[in-house]
Design an enzyme around this catalytic site. Structure first.
Site, PDB file in Angstrom:
ATOM      1  N   HIS A  87     -51.787 -29.790  45.292  1.00 34.31           N
ATOM      2  CA  HIS A  87     -50.292 -30.397  44.948  1.00 34.31           C
ATOM      3  C   HIS A  87     -50.346 -31.023  43.773  1.00 34.31           C
ATOM      4  O   HIS A  87     -49.038 -31.366  43.464  1.00 34.31           O
ATOM      5  CB  HIS A  87     -49.896 -31.027  46.187  1.00 34.31           C
ATOM      6  N   ILE A  94     -46.468 -33.690  40.073  1.00 35.00           N
ATOM      7  CA  ILE A  94     -46.963 -33.810  41.604  1.00 35.00           C
ATOM      8  C   ILE A  94     -45.899 -32.826  42.325  1.00 35.00           C
ATOM      9  O   ILE A  94     -44.434 -33.017  42.045  1.00 35.00           O
ATOM     10  CB  ILE A  94     -46.674 -35.276  42.002  1.00 35.00           C
ATOM     11  N   CYS A  95     -46.311 -32.282  43.404  1.00 37.66           N
ATOM     12  CA  CYS A  95     -45.480 -31.303  43.804  1.00 37.66           C
ATOM     13  C   CYS A  95     -45.491 -31.979  45.573  1.00 37.66           C
ATOM     14  O   CYS A  95     -46.440 -31.693  46.363  1.00 37.66           O
ATOM     15  CB  CYS A  95     -46.140 -29.939  44.106  1.00 37.66           C
ATOM     16  N   LEU A  96     -44.492 -32.610  45.845  1.00 38.40           N
ATOM     17  CA  LEU A  96     -44.505 -33.561  46.949  1.00 38.40           C
ATOM     18  C   LEU A  96     -43.069 -33.462  47.613  1.00 38.40           C
ATOM     19  O   LEU A  96     -42.006 -33.855  46.567  1.00 38.40           O
ATOM     20  CB  LEU A  96     -45.054 -34.848  46.852  1.00 38.40           C
TER      21      LEU A  96
END
Lengths: 156, 258
Positions: A87, A94-96
């Site tokens: 992610h 950041i993919c959160l």
């Protein structure tokens, strides 16, 4: 809320950090102007992917913080790599969900975001980038929080 | 240009004397110019026409605060806050901050006065004892010439001990008031990190400052902790917490600016 509320809250977060210290593996590098903070994080368990590494995080706060989320990315330096994670793109984005418009909550703060990222790394065993990393890194012009991530795999 | 205009009677500048909004607008301009008394006159005129004008109460409070009329400032700030909540007005955060400011300035003023009065009292008492001591020593010397130097010194020492004890009493009273300045976590709003002036509670049992949670719900109608749907109409005032916050603030006015 106007910018002075964001400034006030950031000032208090900073004061709190300076009075009571951050959890292990998280360190404040600078917060000289309140809008941009740098922090270093480490993964403290024995996950081989991240052992003996330190990662640099950059927080940018808008005037609507904490109603809106901060923008948080990893920054690449000679001694600060971008952590390997399905992610986390190789440009540090950041993919959160916590950092997106939907997943953010105003009771989150700098410390809790750092702890979430720490545990996101701790729990990962895949030595890989998100699918389409090359294309994304080459083509993306959007600010991280405006990107509509497709959470292809919520188990990671 | 500015000369003749200033001498124009102010009534003439209001185009429609029955329109309350014109008075609050001019009151706000006069606040900016630090014309406190004129601003107050405008606010009262507006309130005569429209008793529930939030802006008039807010401006009135600002003017009173500038003139150090702290009780009036706080009363009108609270009135403006109540009207703001009832109207779901967007300036709630600003007015909440102003309420806290009034409380803090009011407390600071009382504190200053208390410190001044205490130190005045201390100085007066010490001076009185000093005079009494000198007199006692003089009298002892005059009454009995046969008294030796030692007796006179004894009398002086007795009085010095009294003076020392009085000093100690004031000294003891001081540190108690200068308590460690720590704000308890329960009084702090988890969104703005400010001291709570008007705490409201959600379905999950967590309390927030009304202005903060309303701001969040405007963007996203979910509970900040559970992400379950949450609407402003579901918020309830947390009266016990409000009372606890008010009581803490009454003792520790500095906390309003924590």
């Amino acid at each position: 809320m106007s910018a002075q509320f964001a400034t006030k809250r950031l000032g208090k977060e900073l004061q709190k950090i300076r009075n009571s210290r951050l959890p292990p593996g998280i360190e404040l590098v600078s917060a000289e102007n309140l809008e941009e903070w740098l922090l270093d994080i480490q993964v403290l368990d024995d996950n081989p992917l991240y052992q003996n590494q330190t990662y640099r995080l950059k927080f940018r706060f808008g005037s609507t913080y904490p109603i809106e989320p901060p923008e948080v990315v990893f920054v690449k330096l000679s001694d600060r790599p971008i952590p390997m994670h399905p992610h986390i793109y190789s440009n540090g984005i950041i993919c959160l969900d916590l950092l997106g418009q939907q997943g953010w909550s105003p009771v989150q703060n700098v410390e809790s975001v750092c702890m979430s990222l720490q545990s996101m790394l701790t729990g990962n065993s895949k030595n890989e980038r998100p699918p389409g990393d090359d294309d994304f890194v080459r083509a993306n012009q959007l600010r991280p929080k405006d990107i509509e991530f497709y959470y292809h795999d919520n188990t990671v | 240009m500015s000369g003749p205009r200033r001498s124009t009677p102010r009534r003439n500048l209001i185009a429609d004397p029955g329109n309350p909004a014109l008075y609050t607008n001019r009151a706000m301009a006069r606040l900016k110019l630090s014309q406190w008394d004129n601003a107050i006159a405008d606010c009262h005129e507006c309130l005569r026409l429209a008793p529930d004008s939030m802006k008039a109460h807010y401006s009135l409070s600002q003017a009173h605060l500038a003139l150090r009329a702290y009780d009036d400032a706080l009363a009108h700030a609270l009135k403006a806050h109540g009207l703001c909540v009832a109207a779901a007005d967007k300036s709630l955060a600003t007015i909440t901050a102003h309420v806290l400011r009034c409380k803090m300035d009011r407390w600071n003023d009382m504190e200053r006065r208390r410190v001044r009065e205490t130190s005045d009292l201390e100085a007066e008492m010490l001076a009185m004892l000093g005079r009494a001591r000198d007199e006692a020593v003089r009298e002892a010397a005059a009454a009995a010439a046969d008294q030796d130097e030692g007796t006179r010194r004894e009398i002086g020492a007795e009085w010095d001990a009294k003076i020392g004890r009085l000093r100690a009493v004031f000294e003891d009273a001081r540190p108690q008031k200068e308590k460690l300045r720590v704000v308890p976590d329960w009084a702090i709003d988890d969104i703005s990190f400010c001291f709570m002036a008007d705490p409201v509670i959600t379905k999950t049992g967590k309390s927030y400052e009304r202005a903060s949670i309303i701001e969040h719900l405007r963007r996203q109608p979910t509970d900040p902790l559970t992400r379950e749907p949450l609407y402003p109409s579901e918020l309830r005032p947390n009266l016990d917490l409000k009372q606890a916050c008010d009581e803490f603030l009454a003792e520790n006015g500095w906390a309003a600016d924590w």
